[in-house]
Motif scaffolding. Structure first.
Motif, short mmCIF file in Angstrom:
data_model
loop_
_atom_site.label_atom_id
_atom_site.label_comp_id
_atom_site.label_asym_id
_atom_site.label_seq_id
_atom_site.Cartn_x
_atom_site.Cartn_y
_atom_site.Cartn_z
N VAL A 14 19.16 -11.76 -4.69
CA VAL A 14 18.42 -13.09 -4.32
C VAL A 14 17.46 -12.51 -3.12
N ALA A 15 16.05 -12.94 -3.41
CA ALA A 15 15.11 -12.49 -2.48
C ALA A 15 14.36 -13.78 -2.05
N ARG A 16 14.26 -14.02 -0.53
CA ARG A 16 13.53 -15.09 0.16
C ARG A 16 12.47 -14.45 0.73
N ARG A 17 11.10 -14.81 0.63
CA ARG A 17 10.03 -14.31 1.41
C ARG A 17 10.05 -15.00 2.55
N LEU A 18 9.84 -13.85 3.44
CA LEU A 18 9.86 -14.13 5.08
C LEU A 18 8.27 -14.71 5.60
N ALA A 19 7.39 -13.68 5.11
CA ALA A 19 5.99 -13.62 5.78
C ALA A 19 5.27 -12.68 4.79
N ASP A 20 3.81 -12.69 4.92
CA ASP A 20 2.94 -11.88 4.35
C ASP A 20 3.02 -10.33 4.95
N ASN A 21 2.90 -9.45 4.55
CA ASN A 21 2.58 -8.20 5.29
C ASN A 21 1.47 -7.57 4.96
N PRO A 22 0.21 -7.99 6.08
CA PRO A 22 -1.16 -7.54 5.65
C PRO A 22 -1.11 -5.95 6.16
N ARG A 23 -1.96 -5.18 5.25
CA ARG A 23 -2.10 -3.72 5.21
C ARG A 23 -3.61 -3.40 5.53
N GLY A 24 -3.92 -2.17 5.89
CA GLY A 24 -5.33 -1.90 5.91
C GLY A 24 -5.31 -0.25 6.16
N LEU A 25 -6.52 0.34 6.04
CA LEU A 25 -6.81 1.74 6.37
C LEU A 25 -6.99 1.94 7.67
N TYR A 26 -6.51 3.00 8.11
CA TYR A 26 -6.82 3.32 9.51
C TYR A 26 -6.88 4.85 9.68
N ALA A 27 -7.63 5.02 10.80
CA ALA A 27 -7.80 6.54 10.91
C ALA A 27 -7.99 6.65 12.74
N ALA A 28 -7.82 8.04 13.16
CA ALA A 28 -8.27 8.14 14.23
C ALA A 28 -9.58 8.46 14.56
N PRO A 29 -10.07 8.09 15.87
CA PRO A 29 -11.49 8.35 16.06
C PRO A 29 -11.99 9.81 15.86
N SER A 30 -11.23 10.61 16.13
CA SER A 30 -11.52 12.24 15.78
C SER A 30 -11.55 12.58 14.55
N TYR A 31 -10.93 11.69 13.80
CA TYR A 31 -10.83 12.23 12.26
C TYR A 31 -12.27 11.63 11.87
N VAL A 32 -12.68 10.41 12.02
CA VAL A 32 -13.87 9.79 11.67
C VAL A 32 -15.13 10.66 12.38
N ALA A 33 -15.12 11.23 13.71
CA ALA A 33 -15.96 11.83 14.05
C ALA A 33 -16.26 13.03 13.25
#
Length: 292
Positions: free
Chosen positions: A154-173
């Motif tokens: 049996v499952a009961r929904r508690l909340a949404d779980n928003p996700r996103g893409l992330y990186a360190a500033p050093s990687y993006v640089a």
């Protein structure tokens, strides 16, 4: 079957000895041994292997343990329903969660929940493996998922779980900021285990975008740490990166017109029949806490 003997059996498995169970029950070790023997005779099975140094469950004892716990939970629930108890939640709440979510979200919630219910005890099992709730004698699991794999639960929904893409500033640089889903294929990504794609929603369509990278692991904690260290782009939950975003250790990697496949936080339990109040109250507490 004597309920006090069943309670003693459960106490012995938790204490690891008849002497420890006897102390909890306010009886002698000899009397505890006689009561366990009486329970074994009543059931026609042997529950423990006994030596002078160790007390271990037999195969039959292992199979009986989750049922014994259910019997005791039902007994407590019946007394509470009939007004025998004071109304306080008692007993032991046994639950499981993944390592990262359990450490960052569930554990702080449990500490506050215990303050509200001083007669309650909690046994928390943190594991990134999906555990068999019945076989492990667990009351419930808190899972972050897109779907429930076991239809018998049996499952009961508690909340949404928003996700996103992330990186360190050093990687993006060093590698630049991807502008489209297709560009992700040219970047170092940090997949979960053997995953070779990430799923996104764009409009009303679902797209599987191929990804690659030199580091993969089944540990969300390891993926998170590698991302902070600049090893690549990671797909992470908002609750997991809140502090890193505030400190500047991580930055979002937005992709135009595309969002990661949504996931939800669920409470999963074996049966809705006679749901123990300790489980129901914790589910309600988590749902309220996660909505803040």
């Amino acid at each position: 079957m004597n309920l006090s003997d069943v309670a003693l059996f459960v106490a012995a498995t938790e204490a690891g000895s008849l002497a420890g169970a006897a102390r909890r029950s306010g009886t002698s070790a000899l009397q505890a041994s006689r009561r366990i023997a009486a329970l074994e005779q009543d059931m026609g099975i042997r529950l423990f292997h006994r030596t002078t140094r160790a007390l271990t469950l037999t195969d039959e004892g292992e199979r009986f343990l989750p049922y014994a716990r259910t019997i005791m939970d039902a007994h407590i629930e019946a007394r509470a329903a009939l007004g025998v108890e004071s109304g306080q939640v008692t007993g032991t709440l046994r639950l499981t969660a993944s390592l990262a979510f359990g450490r960052k979200v569930v554990t702080p919630a449990l500490i506050d929940f215990l303050k509200l219910h001083p007669q309650l005890e909690v046994n928390l099992v943190l594991s990134d493996h999906v555990l068999d709730l019945v076989a492990q004698g667990l009351d419930l699991a808190i899972r972050v998922t897109s779907r429930l794999r076991d239809s018998s639960l049996v499952a009961r929904r508690l909340a949404d779980n928003p996700r996103g893409l992330y990186a360190a500033p050093s990687y993006v640089a060093a590698a630049g900021m991807p502008q489209s889903l297709a560009e992700l294929a040219t970047h170092d990504c940090l997949p979960d285990g053997s995953t070779t794609f990430w799923t996104f929603r764009t409009g009303d369509r679902t797209i599987r975008q191929k990804i690659g990278g030199r580091l993969s692991t089944h540990s969300i904690d390891a993926i998170h740490q590698a991302c902070v260290e600049g090893a690549g782009i990671a797909l992470l939950s908002e609750w997991d990166v809140k502090e890193d975003l505030a400190s500047g250790k991580l930055i979002p990697v937005p992709i135009a017109n595309a969002k990661p496949e949504p996931m939800v936080i669920m409470a999963v339990y074996p049966s809705a029949h006679l749901l123990p109040s300790k489980v129901r109250l914790f589910i309600d507490y988590m749902r309220s806490r996660l909505s803040l």
